[in-house]
Design a protein around this motif. Structure first.
Motif, PDB file in Angstrom:
ATOM      1  N   LYS A  16       0.866  -1.227   0.028  1.00  0.00           N
ATOM      2  CA  LYS A  16       0.006   0.115   0.064  1.00  0.00           C
ATOM      3  C   LYS A  16       0.796   1.166  -0.086  1.00  0.00           C
ATOM      4  O   LYS A  16       0.592   2.382  -0.431  1.00  0.00           O
ATOM      5  CB  LYS A  16      -1.020  -0.011   1.242  1.00  0.00           C
ATOM      6  CG  LYS A  16      -1.997  -1.075   0.998  1.00  0.00           C
ATOM      7  CD  LYS A  16      -2.970  -1.085   2.346  1.00  0.00           C
ATOM      8  CE  LYS A  16      -3.945  -2.024   1.923  1.00  0.00           C
ATOM      9  NZ  LYS A  16      -4.781  -2.349   3.108  1.00  0.00           N
ATOM     10  N   LYS A  17       2.025   1.015   0.440  1.00  0.00           N
ATOM     11  CA  LYS A  17       2.915   2.317   0.617  1.00  0.00           C
ATOM     12  C   LYS A  17       4.091   2.432  -0.805  1.00  0.00           C
ATOM     13  O   LYS A  17       4.660   3.310  -1.064  1.00  0.00           O
ATOM     14  CB  LYS A  17       3.661   2.419   2.041  1.00  0.00           C
ATOM     15  CG  LYS A  17       2.790   2.362   3.154  1.00  0.00           C
ATOM     16  CD  LYS A  17       3.542   2.362   4.386  1.00  0.00           C
ATOM     17  CE  LYS A  17       2.561   1.883   5.616  1.00  0.00           C
ATOM     18  NZ  LYS A  17       3.414   1.689   6.555  1.00  0.00           N
ATOM     19  N   TYR A  18       4.548   1.159  -1.064  1.00  0.00           N
ATOM     20  CA  TYR A  18       5.708   0.653  -2.011  1.00  0.00           C
ATOM     21  C   TYR A  18       5.217   0.025  -3.012  1.00  0.00           C
ATOM     22  O   TYR A  18       4.503  -0.883  -2.781  1.00  0.00           O
ATOM     23  CB  TYR A  18       6.700   0.243  -1.198  1.00  0.00           C
ATOM     24  CG  TYR A  18       7.148   1.003  -0.051  1.00  0.00           C
ATOM     25  CD1 TYR A  18       7.785   2.275   0.157  1.00  0.00           C
ATOM     26  CD2 TYR A  18       6.553   0.611   1.152  1.00  0.00           C
ATOM     27  CE1 TYR A  18       8.028   2.817   1.366  1.00  0.00           C
ATOM     28  CE2 TYR A  18       6.841   1.326   2.413  1.00  0.00           C
ATOM     29  CZ  TYR A  18       7.740   2.460   2.281  1.00  0.00           C
ATOM     30  OH  TYR A  18       7.914   3.004   3.719  1.00  0.00           O
ATOM     31  N   TYR A  19       5.848   0.328  -4.288  1.00  0.00           N
ATOM     32  CA  TYR A  19       5.657  -0.767  -5.430  1.00  0.00           C
ATOM     33  C   TYR A  19       6.458  -2.048  -4.933  1.00  0.00           C
ATOM     34  O   TYR A  19       7.644  -1.872  -4.547  1.00  0.00           O
ATOM     35  CB  TYR A  19       5.887  -0.226  -6.569  1.00  0.00           C
ATOM     36  CG  TYR A  19       6.979   0.454  -7.050  1.00  0.00           C
ATOM     37  CD1 TYR A  19       8.261  -0.278  -7.453  1.00  0.00           C
ATOM     38  CD2 TYR A  19       7.161   1.851  -6.603  1.00  0.00           C
ATOM     39  CE1 TYR A  19       9.365   0.489  -7.798  1.00  0.00           C
ATOM     40  CE2 TYR A  19       8.417   2.516  -6.959  1.00  0.00           C
ATOM     41  CZ  TYR A  19       9.461   1.799  -7.450  1.00  0.00           C
ATOM     42  OH  TYR A  19      10.488   2.451  -7.858  1.00  0.00           O
ATOM     43  N   LEU A  20       5.845  -3.106  -5.212  1.00  0.00           N
ATOM     44  CA  LEU A  20       6.710  -4.187  -4.692  1.00  0.00           C
ATOM     45  C   LEU A  20       7.173  -5.254  -6.123  1.00  0.00           C
ATOM     46  O   LEU A  20       6.535  -5.112  -6.946  1.00  0.00           O
ATOM     47  CB  LEU A  20       5.975  -5.189  -4.007  1.00  0.00           C
ATOM     48  CG  LEU A  20       5.347  -4.679  -2.521  1.00  0.00           C
ATOM     49  CD1 LEU A  20       4.313  -5.476  -1.818  1.00  0.00           C
ATOM     50  CD2 LEU A  20       6.546  -4.149  -1.621  1.00  0.00           C
ATOM     51  N   MET A  21       8.358  -5.973  -5.717  1.00  0.00           N
ATOM     52  CA  MET A  21       8.621  -7.008  -6.602  1.00  0.00           C
ATOM     53  C   MET A  21       9.166  -8.298  -5.917  1.00  0.00           C
ATOM     54  O   MET A  21       9.706  -8.023  -4.809  1.00  0.00           O
ATOM     55  CB  MET A  21       9.966  -6.351  -7.427  1.00  0.00           C
ATOM     56  CG  MET A  21      10.744  -7.211  -8.370  1.00  0.00           C
ATOM     57  SD  MET A  21      11.889  -6.272  -9.229  1.00  0.00           S
ATOM     58  CE  MET A  21      12.595  -7.611 -10.425  1.00  0.00           C
ATOM     59  N   PHE A  22       8.995  -9.270  -6.373  1.00  0.00           N
ATOM     60  CA  PHE A  22       9.238 -10.707  -5.873  1.00  0.00           C
ATOM     61  C   PHE A  22       9.968 -11.393  -6.792  1.00  0.00           C
ATOM     62  O   PHE A  22       9.873 -11.300  -8.119  1.00  0.00           O
ATOM     63  CB  PHE A  22       8.021 -11.215  -5.315  1.00  0.00           C
ATOM     64  CG  PHE A  22       7.053 -10.633  -4.385  1.00  0.00           C
ATOM     65  CD1 PHE A  22       5.729 -10.238  -4.754  1.00  0.00           C
ATOM     66  CD2 PHE A  22       7.519  -9.922  -3.443  1.00  0.00           C
ATOM     67  CE1 PHE A  22       4.652  -9.589  -4.054  1.00  0.00           C
ATOM     68  CE2 PHE A  22       6.640  -9.099  -2.644  1.00  0.00           C
ATOM     69  CZ  PHE A  22       5.345  -9.007  -3.013  1.00  0.00           C
ATOM     70  N   ASP A  23      10.808 -12.375  -6.314  1.00  0.00           N
ATOM     71  CA  ASP A  23      11.309 -13.374  -7.264  1.00  0.00           C
ATOM     72  C   ASP A  23      10.396 -14.770  -7.158  1.00  0.00           C
ATOM     73  O   ASP A  23       9.785 -14.980  -6.327  1.00  0.00           O
ATOM     74  CB  ASP A  23      12.752 -13.824  -6.448  1.00  0.00           C
ATOM     75  CG  ASP A  23      13.656 -12.583  -6.616  1.00  0.00           C
ATOM     76  OD1 ASP A  23      13.755 -12.395  -7.646  1.00  0.00           O
ATOM     77  OD2 ASP A  23      13.926 -12.196  -5.470  1.00  0.00           O
TER      78      ASP A  23
END
Length: 112
Positions: free
Chosen positions: A75-82
């Motif tokens: 909700k606060k940051y754009y996220l990236m996952f592996d």
């Protein structure tokens, strides 16, 4: 969260604290405004390789927290996952079931 032209922090869930709760506290208190996105390194249950041998992509490893904490970060940051596919992961019955149920052949590259 929309992607913005800000720094993306690459971190394990326990690198800037013990878990996702403490990571969020560091982001809010020490790095407030400096980070736009988070590349969150493996936070799934794993058999080793510092999380890069996941056993279940549907669960957050309890030692890091739970999905509500990942969602709060989102909700606060754009996220990236592996997403890792390894031999031990291919033994997982869910993946085998998906491959067997697909009508098209699945071709997976082999990397050395």
């Amino acid at each position: 969260m929309a992607i913005t032209n800000k720094v993306m922090l690459i971190t394990y869930p326990d690198s800037l604290g013990k878990n996702l709760t403490e990571l969020n506290e560091v982001l809010e208190n020490d790095l407030k405004g400096a980070v736009g996105g988070i590349h969150l390194l493996p936070f799934f249950p794993s058999t080793g390789d510092r999380g890069f041998t996941p056993t279940d992509y549907t669960t957050v490893d309890p030692k890091f927290g739970d999905w509500s904490q990942v969602e709060a970060l989102g909700k606060k940051y754009y996220l990236m996952f592996d997403f890792m596919i390894k031999t031990t992961f291919l033994d997982n019955l869910n993946i085998i079931r998906i491959f067997k149920s697909t009508k098209t052949k699945v071709h997976m590259p082999i990397c050395f």
